[in-house]
Write an enzyme that holds these catalytic residues in place. Structure first.
Site, PDB file in Angstrom:
ATOM      1  N   ASP A 121       0.832  -1.205   0.000  1.00 17.48           N
ATOM      2  CA  ASP A 121       0.000   0.000   0.000  1.00 17.48           C
ATOM      3  C   ASP A 121       0.868   1.259   0.000  1.00 17.48           C
ATOM      4  O   ASP A 121       2.045   1.221   0.365  1.00 17.48           O
ATOM      5  CB  ASP A 121      -0.957   0.024   1.204  1.00 17.48           C
ATOM      6  CG  ASP A 121      -0.233   0.016   2.539  1.00 17.48           C
ATOM      7  OD1 ASP A 121       0.747  -0.744   2.683  1.00 17.48           O
ATOM      8  OD2 ASP A 121      -0.619   0.790   3.443  1.00 17.48           O
ATOM      9  N   GLU A 188       0.124  -1.148   5.713  1.00 17.07           N
ATOM     10  CA  GLU A 188       1.175  -0.648   6.626  1.00 17.07           C
ATOM     11  C   GLU A 188       0.966   0.811   6.966  1.00 17.07           C
ATOM     12  O   GLU A 188       1.164   1.238   8.098  1.00 17.07           O
ATOM     13  CB  GLU A 188       2.556  -0.840   5.976  1.00 17.07           C
ATOM     14  CG  GLU A 188       3.735  -0.591   6.926  1.00 17.07           C
ATOM     15  CD  GLU A 188       4.152   0.861   7.073  1.00 17.07           C
ATOM     16  OE1 GLU A 188       4.773   1.213   8.092  1.00 17.07           O
ATOM     17  OE2 GLU A 188       3.841   1.676   6.183  1.00 17.07           O
TER      18      GLU A 188
HETATM   19 ZN    ZN Z   1       6.659   2.119   4.129  1.00 16.27          ZN
END
Ligand code: ZN
Length: 493
Positions: A121, A188
């Site tokens: 992401d 994340e």
């Molecule tokens: Zn990162």
């Protein structure tokens, strides 16, 4: 008199000898080794594959309802299409729909596996800044020297470099001795609760723990901000914790024509002023001490003497580091008031005033300990100190031992591929997905093994014109190849 003078001179001589001994005893941490021979890789193909991955806007949003998961589905499909050999040979597991675990079985399955991590992401683009991008953030533009776009550095560069390395080693007939796991999370940037956390649960449930874990982190940057000439490969052996506190001052409100000596706003302002005037204590031991030693060994004589003799110059080191925001963040839990709110009308004194203060906890501190210190510093019963409900938080990560065999091995690999750098262990000010893996290995390292990045490029991460040089990307692939190669043998040779 003569004897006194002699004694003083003797003492000065002894002190000087100790200072110099300690300064030079910092030594050179560089292990002996020869630079690795680089593999021939098809860099054009690798650039095309990364550029194709940049084009898929796998954007994380704090509000999960606004996340478009079709891009994550497409990204997973894209990886499978571009790296068929990897998916044919390695076992793959999809975790919670979009995260991915790959398992490359080692020739000696009883050996503890290692884990390489990255995330798929990326952070959103600030719409206001869209026209300031040289190329569209999700255009995947690659020119002669540079690949442009959101995610090139954070963290699709790492992700694709890992995939390229596995692909390359498979073509060379390589099989690792130690099993290699690869885990790519899909959230994340918003805490990793749906991706990395679930992957960590998968490993725990299956009784899998790791010899070491390598995730993204500080890369290779100029040594300027460390006060040295050589480029620095910063390997974080811990990361700071995260805590937000709410300060609430209560009192009687009323008309502004006859205010009391102290209003709720005044009480709250006073509490914040006290927090800013009394920073939390500096912690110069542990990983921070190791960092000072590593950079001290590269410094000129005077700073080297200071860094090598912390027993004498602790106060001075603390003052120097406290002077800059980046230095201050390295040595203590930081205090940052970020939101303040009170009042609704210009002639009404509010009965309540609130502030939000964000803390980044250094190893050695704990959430409870910091709350206690905050209360003691404010020392005012009219100000309540509390953790807002549902607020994300994490304790500082345990410190992985920078004198361990695993750290030394990693250091050696870095020096093999990047012979002109200095490896510096330290504490990452920001968080990574490894926060969910703390129980799975005592050796967790955060280092983006891409080549040297300009300091200006570091600032583009999460910002405008994120990019990576093709040279750095190629070095990154070489780094992961070299790292994995050293964990096994080539079956064809
Ligand atoms: Zn990162």
């Amino acid at each position: 008199m003569k004897n006194v003078l002699k004694a003083i001179l003797g003492l000065v001589a002894v002190l000087t000898a100790i200072l110099l001994f300690n300064a030079y005893n910092l030594g050179d941490v560089r292990p002996l080794g020869s630079p690795t021979k680089f593999m021939n890789i098809n860099i054009q193909k690798a650039v095309d594959r990364l550029s194709g991955g940049i084009k898929i806007p796998t954007i994380s949003q704090m509000n999960s309802n606004s996340i478009d998961y079709t891009h994550f589905v497409n990204f997973n499909r894209y990886l499978r299409r571009e790296f068929p050999k990897v998916f044919d040979t390695l076992d793959s597991f999809v975790i919670n729909k979009h995260s991915l675990i790959l398992k490359w079985g080692g020739a000696q399955p009883l050996k503890k596996p290692i884990l390489l991590m990255a995330h798929m992401d990326v952070v959103p683009i600030d719409e206001q800044s869209l026209d300031q991008w040289t190329y569209p953030p999700f255009g995947g533009k690659a020119d002669e020297e540079i690949i442009w776009g959101r995610g090139t550095m954070d963290c699709k560069g790492n992700l694709f470099a890992i995939m390229e390395s596995v692909d390359h080693l498979l073509s060379a007939g390589f099989q690792p001795t130690q099993t290699i796991f690869i885990a790519f999370g899909h959230d994340e940037e918003i805490g990793g609760n749906e991706g990395a956390k679930k992957s960590a649960e998968y490993f725990s449930k299956n009784g899998i723990s790791f010899d070491f874990i390598l995730d993204e982190g500080g890369g290779i940057t100029s040594g300027k901000s460390f006060g040295i000439e050589k480029p620095v490969a910063f390997v974080a052996v811990s990361e700071k914790g995260y805590m937000t506190l709410e300060l609430v001052a209560r009192g009687t409100g009323g008309h502004s024509s006859m205010p009391k000596k102290e209003t709720t706003i005044g009480i709250l302002a006073n509490a914040i002023t006290k927090l800013q005037a009394n920073p939390l204590p500096a912690r110069l031991g542990g990983a921070t001490k190791q960092m000072f030693q590593a950079i001290g060994a590269e410094m000129k004589l005077l700073p080297r003497i200071i860094m090598g003799n912390q027993w004498l110059f602790e106060g001075l080191i603390e003052r120097i580091f406290s002077a800059s925001p980046a230095g201050n963040a390295v040595i203590r839990t930081t205090t940052a008031p970020t939101i303040i709110s009170a009042g609704v009308k210009d002639n009404v004194i509010p009965a309540q005033a609130k502030a939000i203060v964000n803390f980044r906890l250094i190893p050695g501190d704990s959430a409870d300990g910091v709350i206690q210190m905050v209360k003691e510093t404010i020392n005012d019963d009219r100000v309540e100190v509390r953790q807002p409900e549902g607020q994300f938080g994490s304790e500082p990560a345990p410190v992985s031992d920078p004198t361990s065999i695993q750290f030394k091995q990693l250091t050696q690999k870095i020096y093999d591929v990047f012979p002109d750098v200095v490896v510096v262990p330290g504490i990452s000010p920001g968080g990574t997905d490894t926060k969910h893996f703390l129980d799975l290995s005592p050796n967790i390292f955060r280092f983006s093994g891409l080549g040297k990045t300009d300091d200006s490029d570091m600032k583009r991460i999460h910002g405008i014109d994120e990019r990576i040089s093709i040279k750095a990307y190629e070095k990154g692939i070489q780094f992961y190849i070299h790292l994995m190669e050293s964990l096994g043998k080539n079956q064809k040779l």
